[in-house]
Design an enzyme around this catalytic site. Structure first.
Site: not given
Ligand SMILES: NC(=O)c1ccc[n+]([C@@H]2O[C@H](COP(=O)([O-])OP(=O)(O)OC[C@H]3O[C@@H](n4cnc5c(N)ncnc54)[C@H](OP(=O)(O)O)[C@@H]3O)[C@@H](O)[C@H]2O)c1
Length: 277
Positions: A97, A121
């Site tokens: 990120t 975070y």
């Molecule tokens: N969203 C943004 O704007 C953004 C920006 C920059 C970077 N990122 C990065 O991009 C990536 C994807 O983000 P996203 O928004 O698609 O994330 P997301 O929708 O929150 O999905 C994350 C997934 O990881 C699962 N998870 C959480 N803890 C876990 C564990 N201990 N073991 C296995 N699975 C687990 C969650 O399950 P539960 O829902 O059941 O907890 C969820 O299905 C992440 O690395 C994030 O840091 C996101």
């Protein structure tokens, strides 16, 4: 086979759609990345060629009051994936990120700029980046301001609020690049296809504020909503955010030939394909 860890998340679902039958997905229930034994069991059974980690604890404000969990999932979880992926000779792709930066540079961040996270975070994601080094065959892909068809995100929040109000107040002093998960998934695929290693930035082209992003959502959706400005300080969220965290994606384009489209074009396409809730 490509293993998508966190396949039920917003990015994870997009990756699964893009990789199709070449991918297998696992999420909570089948794997817990905070548990080394769980990671070992899944990876040694499935033996993927590439592991893409889209799993994370992504509640930026929640991380402030749950720092232990943030470090376990976003930091130690990545160490487990790196150690075991190395053992089975697989590549590890870690999604990271812009929040690893403090936003004070004043121009787009390059991959080798010094990180200085402002929030728990951001710190936990930086720990994750550092832990990828347990597997020398790794790729870190930093992105920002994600929205996609399969998740709670800013676009969906704005459209929901627009159905309830004529005026919204949205911060105008945080600058970045709204990024469609589909374009990020294409960037990740391009990096894997070229067998790139190291750190890359991947975001849609162009910059705006959250306020500008909201205005463009309503313009493209044909909705009449007034979007008033406010400052990050006035909003007063628990976690500090970088004010200018645009990512320079030149290295991605140079090494893969893939350049993500302008954010306005991506948003337009997203809205065209969107299934209203
Ligand atoms: N969203 C943004 O704007 C953004 C920006 C920059 C970077 N990122 C990065 O991009 C990536 C994807 O983000 P996203 O928004 O698609 O994330 P997301 O929708 O929150 O999905 C994350 C997934 O990881 C699962 N998870 C959480 N803890 C876990 C564990 N201990 N073991 C296995 N699975 C687990 C969650 O399950 P539960 O829902 O059941 O907890 C969820 O299905 C992440 O690395 C994030 O840091 C996101």
């Amino acid at each position: 086979m490509i293993l998508v860890v966190g396949n039920k998340g917003m990015l994870g679902q997009e990756l699964m759609a893009l990789f199709g039958s070449a991918a297998r997905g696992v999420d909570v229930g089948e794997i817990d990345i905070t548990d080394l034994v769980s990671v070992q069991r899944v990876l040694t059974t499935l033996k993927p060629r590439v592991v893409v980690n889209a799993a994370a604890y992504t509640d930026v404000d929640g991380c402030e009051s749950n720092s232990e969990l943030a470090l376990q999932v976003n930091g130690e979880g990545v160490a487990h994936l790196a150690m075991i992926s190395k053992e089975i000779d697989a590549k590890l792709v870690q999604v990271s990120t812009d929040y690893v930066f403090d936003g004070r540079k004043g121009s787009p961040y390059q991959e080798d700029d010094a990180p200085a996270p402002l929030s728990v975070y951001g710190e936990s994601k930086l720990a994750g980046e550092m832990n990828t080094c347990f597997n020398p065959n790794h790729l870190i892909v930093r992105t920002q301001w994600l929205y996609g068809h399969a998740g709670k995100n800013f676009v969906e929040t704005m459209l929901k609020l627009a159905a309830e109000r004529d005026t919204l107040t949205v911060v105008d002093d945080q600058i970045g690049s709204p990024t469609w998960t589909r374009d990020l998934a294409l960037a990740i695929k391009a990096l894997i296809d070229k067998d790139c290693r190291g750190t890359y930035h991947a975001a849609n082209a162009g910059v705006t504020s959250w306020n500008g992003f909201a205005k463009e959502i309503f313009r493209l959706a044909g909705l009449k909503v007034e979007v008033a400005p406010m400052t990050t300080e006035e909003l007063g969220r628990p976690a500090a955010r970088p004010l200018y965290s645009t990512l320079d994606c030149g290295k991605l384009s140079a090494d893969t030939g893939f350049s993500p489209q302008p954010w306005q074009d991506a948003l337009q396409r997203y809205l065209e394909l969107r299934q209203p809730n």
